[in-house]
Write a protein that holds these residues in place. Structure first.
Motif, mmCIF file in Angstrom:
data_model
loop_
_atom_site.group_PDB
_atom_site.id
_atom_site.type_symbol
_atom_site.label_atom_id
_atom_site.label_comp_id
_atom_site.label_asym_id
_atom_site.label_seq_id
_atom_site.Cartn_x
_atom_site.Cartn_y
_atom_site.Cartn_z
ATOM 1 N N GLU A 58 -0.714 -8.266 -5.293
ATOM 2 C CA GLU A 58 -1.937 -9.010 -5.017
ATOM 3 C C GLU A 58 -2.149 -9.180 -3.516
ATOM 4 O OE1 GLU A 58 -0.766 -12.230 -7.480
ATOM 5 O OE2 GLU A 58 -2.155 -11.705 -9.074
ATOM 6 N N ALA A 77 -3.642 -5.979 -2.372
ATOM 7 C CA ALA A 77 -5.072 -5.925 -2.697
ATOM 8 C C ALA A 77 -5.876 -6.719 -1.682
ATOM 9 C CB ALA A 77 -5.310 -6.456 -4.108
ATOM 10 N N ALA A 137 -5.327 -2.620 -8.519
ATOM 11 C CA ALA A 137 -5.889 -2.920 -7.203
ATOM 12 C C ALA A 137 -7.306 -2.377 -7.060
ATOM 13 C CB ALA A 137 -4.992 -2.341 -6.113
ATOM 14 N N THR A 196 -9.741 -4.490 -8.942
ATOM 15 C CA THR A 196 -9.988 -5.706 -8.168
ATOM 16 C C THR A 196 -10.981 -5.422 -7.048
ATOM 17 O OG1 THR A 196 -7.743 -6.494 -8.651
ATOM 18 C CG2 THR A 196 -8.901 -7.544 -6.819
#
Length: 440
Positions: free
Chosen positions: A253, A256, A286, A289
């Motif tokens: 995360e 990302a 990713a 997202t």
């Protein structure tokens, strides 16, 4: 578990000692034990030859015989046991061309990368520290064993390990070590991308990812990898503008977030992560997202009302997956005004002074909106494609997915109940509309 592992490792050391061989715990386990940190695994160095190690233990695996390593398995836990060795020349700035077995612990420790990793513990817990590793740790210094340039030219990956260790253990890189790293950084082009990716993952998932970013930027490391990567542009963002990345739960995360901060689009994220040898699952998560962020950024540019913001959030979840929206919610909570304030093609700059109402709604209510959807996927829709085809008496075709997609969106938005009969009624209207437009 760590205590049991330590006891088992020491039992291996004592067995080797009992049969006339020198043996010690070495490397990272010694470093972490001296610092009072959890130990993940225990490695052992010994004067015993690989075949002697194999003969002494019931369960062994010849994991690296060319380098003198035998894995001893005790209670299903592996322990690497490596013969003291001297290494000859290195090829491709990574691997020794030849290995010579020796009977000197100090000479074995001398070939290691940093002083803090060149310590050993005997069976009684006595520390062997010929290069001042503990003194360096007490002073908060990371220093190469011997001549730093030689260590980095032997194995260029050590430069990324240097940056990782400095950030993970809050160490200051000793001046000559840092100078050598800067001089040799171009040698990273010889290191396989999967090795670079593994170090990057550890840095982003470590104790101080912000420090890791600063060191990557100051060293220019990512500009010298074998493949060019978008992440190299991180060195153009001032260190003081980074939020506390520990506020993001995982390494993936945080990665990302870095891509969003750089303004890399979804396809660019996927391609860059491919060059860095991330798994397909990591790339997919990713890039989805990123795609959700692109869509919401377009909505944000129009200054949506709360109702419009809610509908956009739910539509994004249908297109890119609820998990992508939950990840995005965390990133927006950390640095949303800056991420959404950036214009396309523009470097991420200072965050706007205030967080707009629609962003606050995405952060505070986004998860609840997703949980409250009457249906979040076609599987949750109370109407199947076969039922739809039978009801309309038409042959299956592209229209089937189009109708189901519209039904799902209307249901998820709360405009249509998730009821079979009502869905069929709405399907008739949607299909008729598609026919008029020539799309059915």
């Amino acid at each position: 578990m760590s205590g049991q592992m330590r006891s088992a490792a020491l039992a291996i050391v004592r067995r080797l000692n009992d049969h006339g061989h020198q043996a010690y715990l070495v490397g990272g386990c010694v470093r972490d034990e001296m610092l009072g940190r959890p130990v993940k695994d225990y490695d052992i160095a010994t004067s015993a030859l690989p075949e002697q190690v194999q003969a002494l233990f019931e369960r062994t695996v010849p994991t690296g015989l060319q380098h003198g390593t035998v894995t001893v398995v005790s209670d299903r836990v592996p322990y690497e046991v490596t013969t003291f060795r001297r290494e000859g020349g290195y090829e491709a700035f990574r691997r020794p061309t030849e290995v010579e077995y020796i009977d000197s612990l100090q000479e074995d420790l001398q070939r290691r990368d940093f002083t803090m990793n060149a310590m050993a513990l005997d069976a009684e817990g006595g520390l062997v520290d010929p290069f001042g590793g503990m003194a360096d740790l007490r002073q908060g210094v990371l220093r190469c064993v011997g001549t730093a340039e030689e260590r980095f030219r032997e194995d260029a990956l050590r430069m990324l390990r240097c940056l990782r260790f400095a950030s993970e253990y809050a160490l200051r890189i000793e001046e000559r070590t840092w100078e050598a790293l800067r001089e040799c950084i171009g040698l990273l082009q010889h290191i396989a991308m999967e090795r670079c990716r593994a170090e990057l993952e550890r840095m982003l998932g470590g104790a101080d990812p912000n420090r890791a970013l600063a060191l990557l930027a100051d060293s220019g490391a990512l500009r010298h990898t074998k493949a060019e990567v978008e992440l190299a542009e991180l060195d153009g963002i001032p260190a003081e503008s980074w939020p506390g990345l520990l506020g993001i739960p995982s390494s993936d995360e945080r990665l990302a977030y870095l891509y969003l901060r750089l303004g890399v689009d979804a396809s660019g994220i996927s391609e860059d992560m491919k060059r860095l040898t991330y798994s397909n699952a990591q790339r997919d998560a990713a890039s989805r997202t990123g795609a959700a962020h692109e869509y919401l950024s377009g909505i944000a540019a129009g200054g949506p009302s709360e109702g419009e913001a809610k509908d956009a959030w739910i539509r994004a979840s249908l297109r890119h997956g609820a998990d992508a929206l939950l990840r995005l919610r965390q990133l927006y909570a950390l640095d949303g005004p800056r991420l959404l304030g950036r214009r396309d093609g523009e470097a991420a700059g200072n965050a706007p002074a205030e967080s707009p109402a629609f962003l606050e709604a995405w952060i505070s209510q986004g998860e609840a909106w997703l949980e409250a959807r009457p249906a979040g996927s076609l599987k949750e829709l109370r109407l199947s494609g076969q039922e739809l085809v039978r009801h309309l008496g038409e042959k299956p075709g592209p229209w089937t997915g189009q109708v189901l997609g519209r039904l799902l969106e209307e249901t998820a938005l709360g405009h249509l109940p998730n009821d079979r009969e009502r869905l069929l009624e709405a399907a008739e209207q949607i299909y008729e509309s598609l026919q008029k437009k020539g799309r059915a």
